[in-house]
Design an enzyme around this catalytic site. Structure first.
Site, short mmCIF file in Angstrom:
data_model
loop_
_atom_site.label_atom_id
_atom_site.label_comp_id
_atom_site.label_asym_id
_atom_site.label_seq_id
_atom_site.Cartn_x
_atom_site.Cartn_y
_atom_site.Cartn_z
CB SER A 226 -1.03 0.03 1.21
OG SER A 226 -0.17 0.22 2.33
CE LYS A 227 -3.25 5.88 -1.10
NZ LYS A 227 -3.81 4.77 -1.94
NE ARG A 228 -1.08 2.49 6.07
CZ ARG A 228 -2.19 2.47 5.65
NH1 ARG A 228 -2.59 3.74 5.46
NH2 ARG A 228 -2.86 1.37 5.12
CG ASP A 229 3.09 -1.27 2.82
OD1 ASP A 229 3.40 -1.24 4.20
OD2 ASP A 229 2.25 -1.94 2.45
CB ALA A 230 6.68 0.71 -1.42
#
Length: 513
Positions: free
Chosen positions: A256-260
């Site tokens: 998701s956006k939080r991971d990469a």
RNA sequence: GUCCCGGUCGUCUAGUCCGGCCUAGGACCUCAGAUUUUCAUUCUGGUAACACGGGUUCGAAUCCCGUCCGGGAUACCA
């Protein structure tokens, strides 16, 4: 093989940026095409009109280009199998649908979404496993059809799936797989407005564009079954399929956006070397060899085989990506490093440094080549080269660790005042051998030029600390603090050499007070 | 629910198809040491894995079955 030349495609829908997974899919198709000596093309699946945007398309194309993935046919490139935008191919879908309708492979469905939902619920209540469209419109009489038309209902075109046929398929990655078609719906091919749905458009285009191999995410595996059936109905041979596992985050969940960063261009804009990102992404599900994981695009093409893609999912590891970036940065020549880092230095480095003092700047930046992995890390580190730095905490500590250090600094300032230290930037440094490419050529001898080299400065400094009666190791820390404002960075004598006499003397005196 | 796929160090993987060369190799991370004026680089070394349980076999990470866990699919999105 179906066609003499392999033809592969990447078929993004322009509903968002090019993300990691898409980049990898594109890359594997690209690499396979290049490895096979075939053609790689781009097809834009823009049938989701509500979500497709021109901006997304531009971002996707830019992302691919940045990674070095080039296409032989497609947007901005043309080709003999176009158009390459699905919304420009509507007549082709209409034709195919009419044919399928006429030959009994498809039928008109007048059901409303609500009716479909009710049918689905009923099937679910039976607890028979599969639940989907109840196929009500498969057996409509012409009266019923006419009645729906009179009501103003506009029909979808649905594909007639075989009742319970065991499909034996070979997937290049998954191997032999059996799927029973009873698990599959009579799926919608064409909407009343003539806009096709994914599976239908995909097959019509894969036929039209003579695609031979399809590498795509495993979320499409079942679509692959539907598509094979459609190829059959259309009397065409289907391509070879390879369904590859998804990329997950470190927790094993969907990225998701939080991971990469979800947009490839974010990596570009932060200063990740494209080659490194390419290299790293290639490794997400594929191995170059048992004992090497740094390789060029060309080497990848030389070694790539679709069958070599792994079956198990891989997790995105930011740390390894960062390491990979450093690996590439360190292998550039100093000149290359300056050139590639320049966009991130606009605010940190005066323009004149790039033009009238290029050799000096190259030396200065060369000191950071092994200290930086992502180019946007550089600007914050090089301020001391151009302006007297503020003292950070660790440096301030080093300045007062020994009560005598301020006296050392004052004494060293006097000593340097009378030395052969090169003049300070931006003063005229003519005669200074600025081309020693620090820090790799520290051994340039003092005799070689009019001004001291780093090694000569060190030699002198060691002698000086002896006359001062101070341990060399103790002496250097406050000097570094005074000169750079930090306790890290290039070798101290590279620092002195780069800064030059006036600046060194001034900063030492300031720190000594 | 149903169907499909997967499961080797914390992570990416080699080995699995064609059982023995695997006391399981490489890389990232981590730890220790060396070099060193700091940081970084570099070098040396260490810790660390065949999900579990049954088979088959002289012999299994490799073949078979079961279990567990993970992922995907099940749309008038792609």
């Amino acid at each position: 093989m179906i066609h003499s030349t392999p033809r592969l495609r990447f078929a993004p829908s322009p509903t968002g940026p090019l993300h990691l997974g898409g980049a990898r899919t594109a890359m594997y198709n690209w690499a396979a095409a290049r490895a096979l000596g075939g053609t790689f093309l781009l097809r834009i699946e823009d049938t989701d009109q509500a979500r497709s945007t021109e901006a997304s398309l531009r971002i996707i194309l830019a992302g691919l280009r940045w990674l070095g993935i080039d296409w032989d046919e497609g947007p901005e490139q043309g080709g003999d199998y176009g158009p390459y935008f699905q919304m420009q191919r509507l007549h082709l879908y209409r034709e195919a649908a009419d044919r399928l309708l006429a030959e009994g492979h498809a039928y008109l469905c007048y059901c409303t979404p609500e009716e479909i939902e009710v049918g689905r619920k009923e099937l679910e209540a039976l607890k028979a496993g599969f639940s989907g469209y109840n196929r009500r419109c498969r057996s409509l009489s012409s009266e019923q059809r006419a009645a729906f038309e009179r009501d103003g209902r506009k029909p979808n075109v649905r594909f007639k799936m075989p009742d319970a046929r065991v499909m034996q398929v070979h997937d290049l990655v998954r191997g032999h797989v059996e799927v029973n078609t009873k698990e599959l719906d009579d799926w919608v091919m064409l909407r009343p407005d003539g806009v096709p749905l994914y599976n239908f458009a995909c097959v019509v285009d894969d036929i039209g564009m003579q695609i031979t191999h399809v590498v795509r995410g495993e979320e499409h595996f079942l679509n692959g079954i539907k598509q094979r059936l459609l190829f059959e109905a259309l009397g065409a041979e289907c391509p070879l399929y390879a369904h590859i596992p998804l990329i997950l985050n470190m927790e094993g969940k969907k990225l998701s956006k939080r991971d990469a960063d979800t947009n490839m261009l974010d990596y570009r804009d932060k200063g990740f070397p494209a080659e490194a990102v390419f290299n790293y992404i290639a490794l997400l599900g594929w191995g170059f060899s048992g004992d090497r994981d740094v390789f060029t695009r060309a080497e990848m093409v030389g070694a790539f085989k679709i069958e070599g893609i792994g079956k198990s999912g891989s997790k995105f590891d930011e740390e390894k990506l960062r390491w990979m970036c450093g690996e590439y940065v360190r292998h550039w020549t100093p000149a290359e490093f300056v050139q590639r880092a320049r966009p991130w230095l606009a605010d940190a480095v005066p323009t004149a440094a790039f033009t009238t003092h290029a050799a000096w700047l190259q030396n200065a930046l060369a000191c950071y080549q092994e200290r930086v992995a992502i180019l946007n890390e550089l600007a914050a580190k090089v301020g001391w080269l151009f302006a007297d730095p503020a003292m950070d905490e660790a440096a301030a500590k080093n300045l007062v660790k020994d009560p005598a250090s301020k006296q050392w600094l004052a004494a060293y300032a006097e000593h340097l005042q009378n030395s052969n230290l090169p003049p300070s930037w931006p003063a005229d440094r003519q005669g200074v051998d600025d081309v020693v490419h620090l820090p790799t050529k520290k051994d340039a001898t003092a005799a070689a030029c009019a001004f001291w080299t780093p090694s000569a400065i060190e030699h002198d400094c060691r002698a000086f600390t002896e006359t001062l009666g101070v341990k060399f190791g103790h002496f250097v820390h406050p000097v570094r603090a005074a000169l750079t404002g930090t306790d890290k960075g290039p070798g101290l004598f590279d620092v002195l050499f780069l800064l030059g006499k006036d600046t060194c003397v001034r900063r030492l005196r300031t720190a000594a007070t």
